[in-house]
Design a protein around this motif. Structure first.
Motif, short mmCIF file in Angstrom:
data_model
loop_
_atom_site.label_atom_id
_atom_site.label_comp_id
_atom_site.label_asym_id
_atom_site.label_seq_id
_atom_site.Cartn_x
_atom_site.Cartn_y
_atom_site.Cartn_z
N LEU A 85 -3.55 3.38 1.58
CA LEU A 85 -4.06 3.42 0.21
C LEU A 85 -3.69 2.09 -0.43
O LEU A 85 -2.56 1.62 -0.30
N PRO A 86 -4.62 1.41 -1.10
CA PRO A 86 -4.34 0.08 -1.64
C PRO A 86 -3.22 0.08 -2.68
O PRO A 86 -2.97 1.11 -3.33
N PRO A 132 -12.07 3.49 0.30
CA PRO A 132 -12.71 3.28 1.60
C PRO A 132 -11.77 2.77 2.68
O PRO A 132 -11.97 3.05 3.87
N GLU A 133 -10.73 2.04 2.32
CA GLU A 133 -9.80 1.53 3.32
C GLU A 133 -8.77 2.55 3.79
O GLU A 133 -8.03 2.31 4.74
N ALA A 134 -8.71 3.71 3.14
CA ALA A 134 -7.76 4.75 3.52
C ALA A 134 -8.09 5.30 4.91
O ALA A 134 -9.26 5.44 5.27
N GLY A 192 0.82 -1.20 0.00
CA GLY A 192 0.00 0.00 0.00
C GLY A 192 0.86 1.25 0.00
O GLY A 192 2.09 1.19 -0.11
N TYR A 193 0.17 2.38 0.14
CA TYR A 193 0.84 3.68 0.10
C TYR A 193 0.34 4.57 1.22
O TYR A 193 -0.78 4.42 1.71
N ALA A 194 1.19 5.51 1.60
CA ALA A 194 0.83 6.55 2.55
C ALA A 194 1.24 7.88 1.94
O ALA A 194 2.16 7.93 1.12
#
Length: 189
Positions: A110-111, A129-131, A89-91
């Protein structure tokens, strides 16, 4: 989604003696505990990052930056390259090193399929939505645009981090980072 970073952040805000201005003028500003910008370490492999509104060495403008202390703007359009093997993922972080690494935005989880965000994804836009958006230096869990005190321009560093694992706090970003890329721009009021 709102996550309170904890009592330590509140203590930092109180000890920093924030004035009525929403953005501190110098060092001693609220930097959340474990902020990825607060602890230097070995350089990470480079991640390509680009934005039409946030370019290296350029001046930022509203609506990416604030128009007033009450109108903090919205996040820029942003894209980045795929992270190295192992990226889960990412930040994204935005900080002001001229104000003690005051954090303007931190979004985690972030996926791995996400390599871009549209303009205005935060505060009320289209984040996956998962952020998870963490509290920033304004004590808000969304993007708070550059908003320095009137006078001298400040530098603003937008960093995208390729990470491994599920993140829950600022400290997780640096610990789990596999690569990063930054854009630094300025803003003055």
């Amino acid at each position: 989604m709102r996550q309170i970073v904890g009592a330590a952040t509140v203590a930092v805000l109180v000890l920093a003696g924030c004035s009525s201005s929403k953005h501190p003028a110098g060092s001693g500003s609220p930097t959340p505990p474990g902020s990825p910008t607060s602890t230097p370490s070995a350089p990470l492999p480079a991640l390509t990052v680009s934005s039409p509104q946030w370019r290296n060495g350029a001046k930022l403008a509203p609506p990416i930056a604030c128009t007033s202390d009450a109108e903090l703007g919205h996040s820029p359009a942003l894209s980045w390259g795929k992270g190295p093997a192992g990226t889960t993922g990412y930040a994204i972080t935005v900080s002001d090193p001229d104000a003690g690494d005051f954090v303007h935005w931190a979004v985690l989880n972030l996926p791995p399929s996400t390599t871009s965000l549209p303009e205005g994804a935060s505060p009320n836009g289209q984040l996956p939505p998962e952020a998870l958006q963490l509290d920033n230096g304004f004590a808000q869990s969304f993007y708070g645009g550059p908003c320095p005190p009137p006078g001298k321009p400040h530098h603003y560093v937008l960093t995208v981090w390729a990470v491994k694992g599920h993140l829950t706090a600022f400290a997780d970003i640096r610990r789990d980072a596999l690569a990063s890329g930054s854009l630094t721009a300025t803003y003055a009021r």
